[in-house]
Design a protein around this motif. Structure first.
Motif, short mmCIF file in Angstrom:
data_model
loop_
_atom_site.label_atom_id
_atom_site.label_comp_id
_atom_site.label_asym_id
_atom_site.label_seq_id
_atom_site.Cartn_x
_atom_site.Cartn_y
_atom_site.Cartn_z
N LYS A 44 31.85 -0.54 20.19
CA LYS A 44 30.59 -1.29 20.33
C LYS A 44 29.41 -0.59 19.68
N TYR A 45 29.52 0.72 19.51
CA TYR A 45 28.40 1.52 19.03
C TYR A 45 28.54 1.93 17.56
N ASN A 102 40.39 3.02 27.03
CA ASN A 102 39.20 2.24 27.39
C ASN A 102 37.95 2.87 26.78
N ALA A 103 37.86 4.19 26.83
CA ALA A 103 36.71 4.88 26.23
C ALA A 103 36.68 4.65 24.73
N ARG A 106 25.14 5.92 31.20
CA ARG A 106 26.36 5.44 31.87
C ARG A 106 27.55 6.38 31.66
N HIS A 107 27.39 7.43 30.87
CA HIS A 107 28.51 8.32 30.56
C HIS A 107 29.01 9.00 31.84
N TYR A 146 24.45 4.31 25.70
CA TYR A 146 25.57 4.64 26.59
C TYR A 146 25.31 5.90 27.41
N SER A 183 37.89 2.06 23.11
CA SER A 183 37.48 0.68 22.82
C SER A 183 35.99 0.49 23.08
N GLN A 184 35.43 1.17 24.06
CA GLN A 184 33.98 1.09 24.30
C GLN A 184 33.21 1.67 23.11
#
Length: 104
Positions: free
Chosen positions: A96-97, A89-90, A50-51, A47, A92-93
């Protein structure tokens, strides 16, 4: 009930990996970046490019990223980025990690 189906479900619900603070600390670079937030461990390496806040995310590599993520402050209280909490949103992203739980 010890049927194969129930054993499979038990394995799925209990197989969360655990990591120590020292273990997370070894993943402390831009090419291998793990952090922990509220006792959950994340591998955020992919990530980083893309941060939206740029390199600020590197402060969390190998360390406790809780205050950086939740309050956008360093452990010393220094504001980082906008100073506002990350969006839902951050959050929930981040899921994934997820790697596992932090053991103290």
């Amino acid at each position: 009930d010890s049927s194969p189906k129930n054993q499979e479900i038990d394995e799925l619900t209990t197989s969360v990996d655990s990591f120590s603070i020292d273990g997370v600390a070894t993943h402390n670079s831009e090419t291998d970046c793990w952090t922990y937030i509220n006792d959950k461990v994340y591998d955020i390496t992919e990530y980083i490019p893309r941060h939206p806040g740029g390199d600020e995310v590197l402060r969390a590599c190998g360390a406790d990223g809780t205050s950086l993520f939740e309050q956008r402050k360093t452990d010393d209280g220094e504001k980082v980025g906008s100073g506002f909490p990350h969006s839902s949103n951050a959050t929930s992203q981040l899921d994934k990690y997820f790697k596992g739980s932090l053991i103290q």
